[in-house]
Write an enzyme that holds these catalytic residues in place. Sequence first.
Site, PDB file in Angstrom:
ATOM      1  N   LYS A 167       0.857  -1.194   0.000  1.00 41.65           N
ATOM      2  CA  LYS A 167       0.000   0.000   0.000  1.00 41.65           C
ATOM      3  C   LYS A 167       0.887   1.236   0.000  1.00 41.65           C
ATOM      4  O   LYS A 167       1.781   1.354   0.855  1.00 41.65           O
ATOM      5  CB  LYS A 167      -0.880  -0.033   1.242  1.00 41.65           C
TER       6      LYS A 167
HETATM    7  O1  G3P Z   1      -8.046   1.750   4.969  1.00 44.18           O
HETATM    8  C1  G3P Z   1      -8.082   3.092   5.289  1.00 44.18           C
HETATM    9  C2  G3P Z   1      -9.382   3.538   5.777  1.00 44.18           C
HETATM   10  O2  G3P Z   1     -10.431   2.751   5.466  1.00 44.18           O
HETATM   11  C3  G3P Z   1      -9.521   4.699   6.678  1.00 44.18           C
HETATM   12  O3  G3P Z   1     -10.761   4.759   7.338  1.00 44.18           O
HETATM   13  O4  G3P Z   1     -12.320   5.531   9.065  1.00 44.18           O
HETATM   14  O5  G3P Z   1      -9.872   6.088   9.244  1.00 44.18           O
HETATM   15  O6  G3P Z   1     -11.303   7.186   7.540  1.00 44.18           O
HETATM   16  P1  G3P Z   1     -11.074   5.959   8.351  1.00 44.18           P
END
Ligand code: G3P
Length: 218
Positions: free
Chosen positions: A83
């Site tokens: 990633k």
């Molecule tokens: O994989 C990264 C992601 O899904 C981030 O999620 O909830 O931290 O915006 P969030």
Amino acid sequence: MKFFIDTAEIDEIRPLVDLGLVDGVTTNPSLILKSGRDIFEVTKEICDLVDGPVSAEVAATDYATMVKEAAALYDIAENVCLKVPLTPDGLKTCKHFSDQGKMVNVTLCFSASQALLAAKAGATFISPFVGRLDDVAHNGMSLIQDIRTIYDNYNFDTQILVASTRHNLHILESALIGADVATIPPKVVHQLFKHPLTDSGLAAFVEDWKKTGQTISG
Ligand code: G3P
């Protein structure tokens, strides 16, 4: 639509594997921090548990160090998907490894033009963050629709991996738009099961069955 699970917690992934709902897993530095685990150890355990791609994110922001970190992360297991962030150095790293046939997930995508760049760099997955766009009063799901249109216009192979999903509607709309993958926090996967009519219907069946006085035995 494939379901990836957005967590580095083994105990949250295992029950979902048993349900047959896990096509892959995504992690990031914040999720590794939350797990309190060593990135190599926990990524290896996840890779052993799950058949599909397991995204492991570089920590560096410059190309030379990203390439070094990538080699170490790819070494963990066959199903590691690197990633990288959507920056010039990240996309250069993406191209370097996608040219070798390795899986790369380009993360932190917030615009359709960024998604176009990732596809041109040969990304296996593009990760647009819908929840974080909603947080700043932009429509996260309309970004998914725009990327779908652009990728279909040019037959790009890059898969749309909807990230930063926060609730049922993000998952439902991703499927309606035709996103390839949604990465979903475990608690949101559990929410997908929920419907009040399922609960009340089941309660009524259980009560009525008791009243029949019957048992079903094999
Ligand atoms: O994989 C990264 C992601 O899904 C981030 O999620 O909830 O931290 O915006 P969030």
